[in-house]
Scaffold this motif. Structure first.
Motif, PDB file in Angstrom:
ATOM      1  N   ASN A 157       0.837  -1.175  -0.079  1.00 32.21           N
ATOM      2  CA  ASN A 157      -0.099  -0.145  -0.107  1.00 32.21           C
ATOM      3  C   ASN A 157       0.798   1.491   0.048  1.00 32.21           C
ATOM      4  OD1 ASN A 157      -2.725   1.089  -0.233  1.00 32.21           O
ATOM      5  ND2 ASN A 157      -2.851   1.446   2.118  1.00 32.21           N
ATOM      6  N   LEU A 158       1.789   1.196  -0.793  1.00 32.42           N
ATOM      7  CA  LEU A 158       2.680   2.493  -1.025  1.00 32.42           C
ATOM      8  C   LEU A 158       2.149   3.634  -1.676  1.00 32.42           C
ATOM      9  CD1 LEU A 158       6.035   0.373  -1.946  1.00 32.42           C
ATOM     10  CD2 LEU A 158       5.521   1.263   0.232  1.00 32.42           C
ATOM     11  N   GLU A 159       2.624   4.804  -1.465  1.00 30.10           N
ATOM     12  CA  GLU A 159       2.162   6.144  -2.124  1.00 30.10           C
ATOM     13  C   GLU A 159       2.897   6.056  -3.544  1.00 30.10           C
ATOM     14  OE1 GLU A 159       2.189   9.789  -3.826  1.00 30.10           O
ATOM     15  OE2 GLU A 159       4.130   8.852  -3.285  1.00 30.10           O
ATOM     16  N   LYS A 160       1.857   6.537  -4.535  1.00 30.72           N
ATOM     17  CA  LYS A 160       2.231   6.055  -5.945  1.00 30.72           C
ATOM     18  C   LYS A 160       3.469   6.605  -6.391  1.00 30.72           C
ATOM     19  CE  LYS A 160      -0.537  10.178  -7.379  1.00 30.72           C
ATOM     20  NZ  LYS A 160      -1.787  10.351  -8.364  1.00 30.72           N
ATOM     21  N   SER A 161       4.068   7.556  -5.750  1.00 31.90           N
ATOM     22  CA  SER A 161       5.575   8.228  -6.214  1.00 31.90           C
ATOM     23  C   SER A 161       6.619   7.184  -5.724  1.00 31.90           C
ATOM     24  CB  SER A 161       5.793   9.719  -6.039  1.00 31.90           C
ATOM     25  OG  SER A 161       5.715   9.804  -4.447  1.00 31.90           O
ATOM     26  N   VAL A 162       6.402   6.706  -4.708  1.00 34.62           N
ATOM     27  CA  VAL A 162       7.339   5.805  -3.891  1.00 34.62           C
ATOM     28  C   VAL A 162       7.267   4.529  -4.597  1.00 34.62           C
ATOM     29  CG1 VAL A 162       7.733   4.538  -1.746  1.00 34.62           C
ATOM     30  CG2 VAL A 162       7.050   6.908  -1.602  1.00 34.62           C
TER      31      VAL A 162
END
Length: 244
Positions: A157-162
């Motif tokens: 569930n990572l942030e999209k830029s990460v």
């Protein structure tokens, strides 16, 4: 020279790069099935590695602020080790049953996380090592490991830029390593090298277009989008195997 170039292949490669950037896991999951209609299996492996080097450099440059160095090491190191093993074994193993297994794997896990929307896997060392090893091995053996890495990172569930920056950095080291293995195995010849400058430009343009589109994709939709694309890849992979 130009009469030996397939422009339809290059156009489809651009589409693969745009979708791969939006999904966050790279273009190889789409590029490999597309390229297999135009080239032999070994040539597809070589072209995929070359194409990905340029596209991942573009993603690293455009999404560099999101890079997670901890995940880069935990997923990247086993990926590089196992891409060498997979690349060497690609000379000896029949890819038919492996492609079926990979397609079923992608369909099962993408559906699992789509149905159980609150299911999140913690990005701990064990899960990262397993995901990285499987991703690297399938990348070396079948030409594409991004979908498995996508499943792993979507579960985190990572942030999209990460998600995109870290996945691209891992992919870059995988591709650099397997390019050497494929070249030594004779997968990259004169015909494949003709496409290098075109694929390099496509990698840059496709990544840029994908990033622009991604601005309109909310964070809560990004994970679902990635999983739907992975599900689609699994289905296409099984259909393609059935047509062989």
């Amino acid at each position: 020279m130009f009469e030996r170039i397939s422009w339809l292949f290059l156009l489809l490669s651009l589409v693969a790069e745009v979708i791969g950037t939006i999904g966050g896991f790279g273009s190889s999951v789409f590029f490999v099935p597309i390229a297999s209609f135009f080239f032999t299996f070994q040539s597809v492996l070589g072209l995929t590695a070359i194409f990905h080097l340029s596209s991942n450099l573009s993603k690293i440059a455009l999404f560099r602020k999101g890079l997670d160095k901890k995940l880069l090491l935990q997923i990247g190191v086993p990926s590089v080790i196992f891409v060498i093993i997979g690349g060497i074994l690609s000379n000896y193993l029949d890819s038919f049953f492996l492609e079926i297994a990979l397609g079923i794997f992608l369909i099962f896990f993408s559906l699992l996380f789509l149905i159980k929307k609150n299911l999140v896997v913690k990005p701990e060392l064990k899960q990262s090592l397993i995901g990285g090893s499987l991703s690297g091995f399938t990348a070396g053996l079948l030409g594409t490991g991004g979908a498995i890495r996508g499943i792993t990172m979507a579960a985190f569930n990572l942030e999209k830029s990460v998600f995109i920056a870290t996945s691209a950095a891992i992919d870059f080291f995988i591709d650099f390593t397997r390019t050497i293995v494929y070249f030594q195995s004779g997968y990259i010849g004169k015909d494949e090298l003709l496409y290098v400058p075109f694929l390099f430009v496509i990698g840059l343009i496709g990544t840029y277009i994908g990033k622009r589109i991604l601005k309109f994709v909310p964070q809560d939709r990004f994970k679902q989008l990635s999983l739907v694309l992975i599900l689609f890849i699994g289905v296409v992979m099984l259909v393609q195997v059935g047509l062989k």
